[in-house]
Design a protein around this motif. Structure first.
Motif, mmCIF file in Angstrom:
data_model
loop_
_atom_site.group_PDB
_atom_site.id
_atom_site.type_symbol
_atom_site.label_atom_id
_atom_site.label_comp_id
_atom_site.label_asym_id
_atom_site.label_seq_id
_atom_site.Cartn_x
_atom_site.Cartn_y
_atom_site.Cartn_z
ATOM 1 N N THR A 62 9.588 0.665 -1.198
ATOM 2 C CA THR A 62 8.600 1.018 -2.220
ATOM 3 C C THR A 62 7.594 -0.108 -2.384
ATOM 4 O OG1 THR A 62 9.998 0.126 -3.999
ATOM 5 C CG2 THR A 62 10.199 2.483 -3.493
ATOM 6 N N LEU A 63 6.349 0.289 -2.643
ATOM 7 C CA LEU A 63 5.288 -0.668 -2.939
ATOM 8 C C LEU A 63 4.689 -0.306 -4.288
ATOM 9 C CD1 LEU A 63 3.412 -0.969 0.487
ATOM 10 C CD2 LEU A 63 4.859 -2.704 -0.580
ATOM 11 N N SER A 64 4.383 -1.307 -5.077
ATOM 12 C CA SER A 64 3.787 -1.052 -6.384
ATOM 13 C C SER A 64 2.358 -0.557 -6.216
ATOM 14 C CB SER A 64 3.784 -2.325 -7.225
ATOM 15 O OG SER A 64 2.906 -3.293 -6.667
ATOM 16 N N GLU A 65 1.870 0.124 -7.243
ATOM 17 C CA GLU A 65 0.486 0.601 -7.226
ATOM 18 C C GLU A 65 -0.472 -0.571 -7.080
ATOM 19 O OE1 GLU A 65 -2.552 3.102 -10.160
ATOM 20 O OE2 GLU A 65 -0.388 3.133 -10.500
ATOM 21 N N ARG A 66 -0.133 -1.683 -7.712
ATOM 22 C CA ARG A 66 -0.971 -2.882 -7.621
ATOM 23 C C ARG A 66 -1.039 -3.394 -6.191
ATOM 24 N NH1 ARG A 66 0.076 -8.502 -11.032
ATOM 25 N NH2 ARG A 66 -1.662 -9.711 -10.127
ATOM 26 N N MET A 67 0.103 -3.411 -5.495
ATOM 27 C CA MET A 67 0.113 -3.900 -4.119
ATOM 28 C C MET A 67 -0.651 -2.950 -3.191
ATOM 29 S SD MET A 67 0.790 -6.102 -1.852
ATOM 30 C CE MET A 67 1.801 -7.252 -2.807
ATOM 31 N N VAL A 68 -0.513 -1.653 -3.409
ATOM 32 C CA VAL A 68 -1.244 -0.683 -2.588
ATOM 33 C C VAL A 68 -2.748 -0.865 -2.774
ATOM 34 C CG1 VAL A 68 -1.714 1.771 -2.232
ATOM 35 C CG2 VAL A 68 0.633 0.990 -2.535
ATOM 36 N N SER A 69 -3.170 -1.073 -4.011
ATOM 37 C CA SER A 69 -4.595 -1.306 -4.280
ATOM 38 C C SER A 69 -5.071 -2.591 -3.617
ATOM 39 C CB SER A 69 -4.845 -1.376 -5.786
ATOM 40 O OG SER A 69 -4.564 -0.146 -6.404
ATOM 41 N N ALA A 70 -4.241 -3.624 -3.677
ATOM 42 C CA ALA A 70 -4.599 -4.895 -3.053
ATOM 43 C C ALA A 70 -4.707 -4.757 -1.541
ATOM 44 C CB ALA A 70 -3.565 -5.959 -3.424
ATOM 45 N N LEU A 71 -3.795 -3.992 -0.947
ATOM 46 C CA LEU A 71 -3.865 -3.746 0.491
ATOM 47 C C LEU A 71 -5.165 -3.035 0.857
ATOM 48 C CD1 LEU A 71 -0.233 -2.598 1.389
ATOM 49 C CD2 LEU A 71 -1.495 -4.442 2.516
ATOM 50 N N GLY A 72 -5.525 -2.036 0.057
ATOM 51 C CA GLY A 72 -6.757 -1.291 0.317
ATOM 52 C C GLY A 72 -7.976 -2.185 0.304
ATOM 53 N N LYS A 73 -8.020 -3.111 -0.664
ATOM 54 C CA LYS A 73 -9.163 -4.023 -0.767
ATOM 55 C C LYS A 73 -9.152 -5.049 0.358
ATOM 56 C CE LYS A 73 -9.589 -3.603 -5.797
ATOM 57 N NZ LYS A 73 -9.463 -4.300 -7.109
ATOM 58 N N ALA A 74 -7.976 -5.609 0.652
ATOM 59 C CA ALA A 74 -7.890 -6.631 1.687
ATOM 60 C C ALA A 74 -8.279 -6.096 3.058
ATOM 61 C CB ALA A 74 -6.470 -7.201 1.727
ATOM 62 N N LEU A 75 -7.875 -4.854 3.346
ATOM 63 C CA LEU A 75 -8.160 -4.253 4.651
ATOM 64 C C LEU A 75 -9.456 -3.454 4.660
ATOM 65 C CD1 LEU A 75 -4.529 -3.112 5.539
ATOM 66 C CD2 LEU A 75 -5.750 -5.124 6.364
ATOM 67 N N GLN A 76 -10.186 -3.516 3.542
ATOM 68 C CA GLN A 76 -11.503 -2.867 3.416
ATOM 69 C C GLN A 76 -11.448 -1.386 3.784
ATOM 70 O OE1 GLN A 76 -14.466 -5.188 5.552
ATOM 71 N NE2 GLN A 76 -13.798 -7.103 4.603
ATOM 72 N N LEU A 77 -10.475 -0.688 3.197
ATOM 73 C CA LEU A 77 -10.325 0.735 3.468
ATOM 74 C C LEU A 77 -11.385 1.534 2.733
ATOM 75 C CD1 LEU A 77 -6.441 1.170 3.127
ATOM 76 C CD2 LEU A 77 -7.779 0.476 5.132
ATOM 77 N N ASN A 78 -11.894 2.583 3.392
ATOM 78 C CA ASN A 78 -12.798 3.486 2.692
ATOM 79 C C ASN A 78 -11.969 4.450 1.848
ATOM 80 O OD1 ASN A 78 -11.910 5.634 4.362
ATOM 81 N ND2 ASN A 78 -13.505 5.207 5.878
ATOM 82 N N GLU A 79 -12.634 5.350 1.135
ATOM 83 C CA GLU A 79 -11.929 6.228 0.206
ATOM 84 C C GLU A 79 -10.889 7.096 0.906
ATOM 85 O OE1 GLU A 79 -12.872 9.648 -3.200
ATOM 86 O OE2 GLU A 79 -14.506 8.636 -2.161
ATOM 87 N N ALA A 80 -11.265 7.682 2.038
ATOM 88 C CA ALA A 80 -10.334 8.547 2.763
ATOM 89 C C ALA A 80 -9.135 7.759 3.262
ATOM 90 C CB ALA A 80 -11.044 9.225 3.935
#
Length: 255
Positions: A62-80
């Motif tokens: 399991t990953l926390s919502e905070r960690m998932v958000s941080a991963l998205g920002k660090a890896l520069q993910l787009n919305e999709a």
């Protein structure tokens, strides 16, 4: 612990596309692999390299919502891509594979003069109209297991002829949409069967699948070459059903 292979592939693919930030004095540094190193991503997230490695290898339950958000920002993910990450980490609800279409929706498709069809999350074609038969393919002549847009697109010469020189780009775009569907249903044996078939029957599939491209549904234009040899341009769009969000309506209108 069951390893999350899809998450592992996705994170590695996104890390490899990142460009490292380094001063010009380090411009001659040679890297054996493209993109950022694991320790660089870990530093951006404020966690140990060991912990990030476990995440990327799909060994964290399991990953926390905070960690998932941080991963998205660090890896520069787009919305999709971020929505895809949420699916892979269990934070986005999985969809049902619908097989029944409400009578009112079926009637709507039949009444349209423009090519239209309805698919479920596996991309099975459940309902279509006469215009779709004439413009895309005659679904009524196909066995039930063949009535699938991705099967048609990736495994038939008819689709390659229909899309002409736009086939590679369109096939990859659609595969990017399908990849998100697969990740929502990776534990469904029927999806695994589809992937095995694509790997056997589409020479380009394995390389495209490894890229782990994720695309979002968008309206646009398609050029389709009919059996008469004439190429026609269509505007297309897809809509989610109010009655059953797991169903998708696609409509083509002459441009």
């Amino acid at each position: 612990m069951v390893k999350n292979t899809e998450l592992s592939h996705f994170l590695r693919s996104r890390r490899s596309r990142m460009q490292p930030k380094r001063p010009s004095s380090a411009g001659r540094e040679r890297r054996r692999t493209p993109g950022l190193r694991r320790e660089e991503v870990a530093a951006m997230l404020g966690i140990s390299t060991e912990w990030y490695t476990k995440i990327e290898q799909g060994r964290v339950n399991t990953l926390s919502e905070r960690m998932v958000s941080a991963l998205g920002k660090a890896l520069q993910l787009n919305e999709a891509e971020f929505l895809h990450l949420k699916t892979l980490t269990g934070q986005k609800k999985r969809t049902n594979i619908e097989h029944d279409v409400p009578a009112s929706l079926s009637h709507l498709v039949s009444a349209l003069n423009e090519p239209a069809y309805i698919t479920n999350d596996r991309w099975d074609v459940l309902v279509w109209n006469d215009a779709a038969e004439h413009t895309i393919t005659d679904f009524s002549q196909l066995a039930a297991e063949e009535r699938n847009i991705m099967v048609f697109m990736l495994t038939t010469q008819e689709a390659r002829t229909l899309f002409g020189d736009t086939w590679p780009a369109e096939a990859q775009r659609m595969l990017g949409l399908f990849h998100a569907s697969y990740s929502r249903n990776a534990d469904n044996e029927r999806f695994t069967t589809l992937l095995e078939r694509f790997s056997r029957e589409c020479p380009e599939f394995d390389a495209w699948w490894r890229e782990h491209v994720i695309t979002a549904p968008v309206s646009g234009e398609k050029k389709l070459t009919g059996k008469d040899g004439i190429t026609r341009k269509f505007s297309y769009s897809t809509f989610t059903s109010n009655d059953s969000p797991a169903l998708k309506l696609a409509i083509y209108v002459p441009a």
